[in-house]
Design a protein around this motif. Structure first.
Motif, short mmCIF file in Angstrom:
data_model
loop_
_atom_site.label_atom_id
_atom_site.label_comp_id
_atom_site.label_asym_id
_atom_site.label_seq_id
_atom_site.Cartn_x
_atom_site.Cartn_y
_atom_site.Cartn_z
N ILE A 217 0.70 -1.37 -0.16
CA ILE A 217 0.10 -0.10 0.01
C ILE A 217 1.06 1.22 -0.01
O ILE A 217 0.46 2.25 -0.57
CB ILE A 217 -0.99 0.04 1.27
N GLU A 218 1.72 1.35 0.88
CA GLU A 218 2.65 2.29 1.08
C GLU A 218 3.48 2.62 -0.37
O GLU A 218 3.88 3.70 -0.82
CB GLU A 218 3.93 2.21 2.06
N GLN A 219 3.98 1.70 -1.17
CA GLN A 219 4.64 1.62 -2.34
C GLN A 219 3.68 2.44 -3.40
O GLN A 219 4.48 3.07 -4.02
CB GLN A 219 5.14 0.38 -2.81
N SER A 223 4.12 5.97 -5.10
CA SER A 223 4.46 6.23 -6.64
C SER A 223 3.28 7.14 -7.26
O SER A 223 3.62 7.92 -8.20
CB SER A 223 4.34 4.75 -7.24
N ILE A 224 1.95 7.10 -6.79
CA ILE A 224 0.88 8.05 -7.05
C ILE A 224 1.25 9.48 -6.83
O ILE A 224 1.38 10.26 -7.70
CB ILE A 224 -0.44 7.46 -6.50
N GLU A 225 1.61 9.51 -5.50
CA GLU A 225 1.97 10.67 -5.08
C GLU A 225 3.27 11.63 -5.85
O GLU A 225 3.04 12.77 -6.28
CB GLU A 225 2.37 11.00 -3.42
N ALA A 226 4.28 10.59 -6.27
CA ALA A 226 5.43 11.15 -6.69
C ALA A 226 4.83 11.57 -8.26
O ALA A 226 5.42 12.65 -8.86
CB ALA A 226 6.35 10.28 -6.94
N PRO A 234 -1.64 19.27 -7.16
CA PRO A 234 -2.00 19.13 -5.59
C PRO A 234 -3.16 18.21 -5.43
O PRO A 234 -4.18 18.34 -5.91
CB PRO A 234 -2.16 20.52 -5.33
N ALA A 235 -2.78 17.17 -4.62
CA ALA A 235 -4.10 16.17 -4.33
C ALA A 235 -3.79 15.55 -2.89
O ALA A 235 -2.52 15.35 -2.61
CB ALA A 235 -4.21 15.22 -5.46
N VAL A 236 -4.65 15.12 -2.55
CA VAL A 236 -4.75 14.21 -0.98
C VAL A 236 -4.90 12.92 -1.44
O VAL A 236 -6.02 12.44 -2.09
CB VAL A 236 -5.69 14.89 0.07
N VAL A 237 -3.89 11.89 -1.22
CA VAL A 237 -4.04 10.61 -1.95
C VAL A 237 -4.30 9.83 -0.32
O VAL A 237 -3.51 9.78 0.52
CB VAL A 237 -2.89 10.10 -2.37
N SER A 238 -5.43 8.90 -0.23
CA SER A 238 -5.34 8.05 0.87
C SER A 238 -5.88 6.59 0.47
O SER A 238 -6.29 6.38 -0.54
CB SER A 238 -6.51 8.80 1.91
N GLY A 239 -5.53 5.55 1.45
CA GLY A 239 -6.13 4.35 1.04
C GLY A 239 -7.50 4.10 1.61
O GLY A 239 -7.96 4.93 2.23
#
Length: 712
Positions: A217-219, A223-226, A234-239
């Motif tokens: 999940i962290e990987q 990669s999405i945030e990068a 600019p965005a907020v990414v969450s599981g």
């Protein structure tokens, strides 16, 4: 998850963040009023009763609901539990708050009912209260949520009944209003109450799986945030976690193992505007390979509850499936809180409704229409449950308008969604410009065109495949009215015939005679008397005697003498309130007699039919009949043909029958031996003369040994 408050002071701090000082003071006054009204009352848990309305108000405050809704939440059990009247509340807090409290009280009464009719009856009241002010259901949902959180103190049987009712009705309503957070909590709490062992095991399995998945999940998240950072989005990414009940439902309905469901990694990306949503989608698709056919654009075409988002499924590292939802901050708010987000009553007068409110109002308007047309409360609640489906298909009218329909809808559902009259006059349809059966299930993206005819009417067979509540209710309503009008017409003819035998007619009856009959029988209208006669629930000649009965000097009722029993004329065009018996297949020219059935009207039998001999012992239900001299139409009759086995003989029979202008409706063959067959064939004829000609032609075939009318 909506948090609970434990005191009016802690609630006040939340309220001050979005309400005026005066509005907060009104809510506090409602709280102190409720505290005094519930003085001495305690919940099953032992806490003072006022903690419950306070907690309900806290849930609504988290949604940023208006001050009147919170006042109603504080007072929602006052009418029910303390004996304080609605008018007293109206004087203290205004009519709007009193109406809200009264509406919620009706729903609370609904829960205490055990009989299906009573529960359905009260649900109708809920629909009316919701249509008047939709805040009623929002207060009720918050009330039910707090009750679900405190279920553990109740006995097992009651706990399971409330949980089932929540899953069956309140969770779908929350879904229909777009209130995702409440729906999820309803489902998980209801699941835990109904299936505590399964809920506990899935919870433990999720906890274990979460630990094993953390690294992947962290990987993916990094990669999405990068990727987004490189592209300048600019965005907020969450599981995104699947809740327990949805995991259980997928395991059960799709027959998937827990490992298969947890193998999907889900993420949500929240951005600042719609344009960025689509740019982020392109960015994500360049990072991971999208799965064909798995992209859904709910921003361009929102769900019926107002939900908007972009959905896509990707193949990540090592073939891992990744679900992505992309939406704006406003869409995120709407997805979680639904109609409660940006509440209508906080907007200025005249400001247009947002999409969620407009759809909710349309749904409520549909509820009212269904309620007016439903035959009874059970039929209404059945239709409502059908319309609470969470899945929809989106189809287009020929001019490009989008219609939302429940999953599994057909062209008939579509026709009624366009307009009731279009549904009633529907005869055929084109799906993507090709002629298609009315029963064909529609798929999202199709263009549907309805072909209508002014003389058309709904078909009872449609009820076998329509799925929307509006279509089902309107079809039943039309057929019921048609049945009623035909029954009235038949009842009028039957009564006219009975009165003719007593030397009078319906026109010659006085208003006093009709009123005396209505008074003696308890029926509301004379037309209803005619309908009951036509339905077979009332006997025509007895009704004729009741109408003409007079009171003598001693107060005794005297009946008219000299009845002349003339048979009722059958014209062949009476509609489905006159039916022809399948045991003897009467046709014009046969001596006939009728039996009055409450389900089928008059059932016509031949004079010699063994069934007609049985019911003649019941003169109240039998009626003499004769065929009209100028009768036209086609009537079914069954022939029994004995013939020698021969190749192609059935084709020869069919050719002879068709050659004499008769339709073959049904044919069956029984073997009587190595060389002999018995053929039973049902054909449509105009009269006994027509039948005789056909039988003569059939006897002329050399393989035919015998032709007779079948007797059962």
């Amino acid at each position: 998850m909506y948090k609970e408050v434990d005191s009016i002071e802690s609630l006040g701090s939340t309220l001050h963040s979005y309400l005026s000082e005066d509005q907060v003071n009104q809510i506090k006054r409602a709280y102190y009023y409720a505290e005094q009204a519930h003085e001495g009352q305690r919940r099953r848990s032992g806490e003072p009763y006022v903690t419950h309305p306070l907690a309900v108000a806290g849930i609504l405050a988290d949604m940023h609901m208006d001050h009147q809704s919170l006042m109603a939440a504080m007072l929602h059990d006052v009418i029910e539990d303390t004996g304080i009247s609605k008018s007293a509340l109206g004087k203290q807090f205004g009519e709007t708050v009193a109406d809200l409290v009264d509406g919620v009280s009706k729903l609370t009464q609904m829960e205490s009912q055990t009989r299906a009719e009573a529960q359905a009856d009260n649900f109708q009241k809920m629909a009316l209260a919701m249509a008047k002010d939709i805040r009623v259901i929002l207060v009720k949902l918050a009330d039910r949520l707090h009750n679900m959180r405190t279920l553990r103190v109740l006995k097992t049987e009651k706990r399971q009944r409330i949980a089932k009712e929540t899953l069956d009705m309140y969770a779908p309503i929350a879904q229909r209003l777009g209130m995702h957070n409440i729906r999820v909590e309803f489902e998980d709490l209801g699941f835990a109450a109904l299936n505590p062992m399964r809920s506990s095991r899935i919870r433990s399995a999720v906890k274990s799986a979460r630990g094993n998945r953390r690294e992947i999940i962290e990987q993916i998240k990094e990669s999405i945030e990068a990727c987004l950072e490189r592209e300048g989005h600019p965005a907020v990414v969450s599981g995104r976690e699947k809740h327990l009940y949805s995991i259980y439902q997928k395991m059960r309905t799709k027959r998937k193992a827990f490992a298969d469901i947890m193998d999907i990694y889900a993420f949500r990306i929240v951005v600042d505007n719609v344009d960025t949503c689509y740019r982020v989608l392109g960015c994500i698709h360049s990072l991971y390979k999208p799965v064909p056919g798995q992209f859904k654009d709910y921003i361009a075409i929102p769900k019926s509850n107002g939900y908007q988002s972009l959905h896509t499924i990707l193949k990540g590292m090592h073939g891992v499936p990744i679900e992505i939802q992309i939406r704006t901050t406003e869409m995120e708010e709407m997805a979680n809180h639904g109609i409660a987000a940006h509440w209508l009553y906080k907007t200025n007068e005249g400001q247009p409704l947002n999409g969620s409110h407009t759809r909710a109002r349309q749904w409520l308007q549909g509820l009212l229409e269904m309620q007016q047309r439903a035959g009874d409360s059970l039929e209404f609640i059945e239709s409502v449950k059908i319309d609470l489906f969470p899945d929809e298909v989106y189809v287009f009218t020929p001019n490009g308008r989008i219609l939302e329909l429940p999953q599994g809808s057909t062209a008939v559902d579509f026709a009624y969604a366009v307009h009731t009259d279009v549904g009633n006059r529907c005869v055929a349809c084109r799906i993507n410009r090709r002629l298609a059966p009315l029963s064909e299930k529609l798929q999202s993206g199709q263009t549907v065109e309805i072909i209508t005819s002014s003389g058309a009417q709904p078909n009872v067979a449609w009820l076998n495949f329509v799925v929307s509540g509006k279509a089902r209710t309107n079809i039943r309503h039309y057929l019921k009215n048609q049945l009623s009008s035909e029954s009235v017409a038949l009842g009028r003819r039957l009564l006219e015939k009975a009165l003719h035998g007593l030397n009078t007619s319906i026109e010659q009856l006085s208003e006093q005679q009709k009123e005396r009959l209505l008074s003696n029988t308890g029926v509301q209208t004379f037309e209803r008397v005619l309908e009951e006669i036509g339905l077979g629930n009332r006997v025509s000649f007895l009704t004729a005697h009741q109408l003409l009965a007079e009171t003598d000097a001693d107060g005794k009722i005297t009946h008219p003498e000299g009845s002349k029993h003339q048979p009722l004329v059958i014209r062949g065009s009476e509609g489905f309130r006159v039916n022809y018996a399948r045991c003897c297949y009467p046709i014009p020219g046969d001596a006939i007699v009728g039996f009055i059935s409450s389900e089928r009207g008059i059932v016509v039998h031949t004079d010699r039919c063994h069934n007609s001999l049985d019911f003649r012992n019941n003169p109240e239900r039998s009626v003499p009949l004769r065929w009209d001299d100028d009768l036209q139409g086609e009537f079914s009759v069954e022939l029994r043909i004995e013939l020698e086995k021969s190749r192609g003989i059935i084709a020869v029979l069919a050719t002879r029958i068709n050659g004499y202008d008769a339709n073959i409706e049904k044919i069956s063959i029984d073997e009587e031996g190595p060389h002999l067959n018995i053929v039973h064939v049902v054909i449509g004829v105009h009269s006994r003369v027509h039948l005789a000609r056909i039988m003569k032609q059939l006897r002329g075939i050399k393989e035919v040994l015998k032709v007779v009318r079948a007797k059962h």
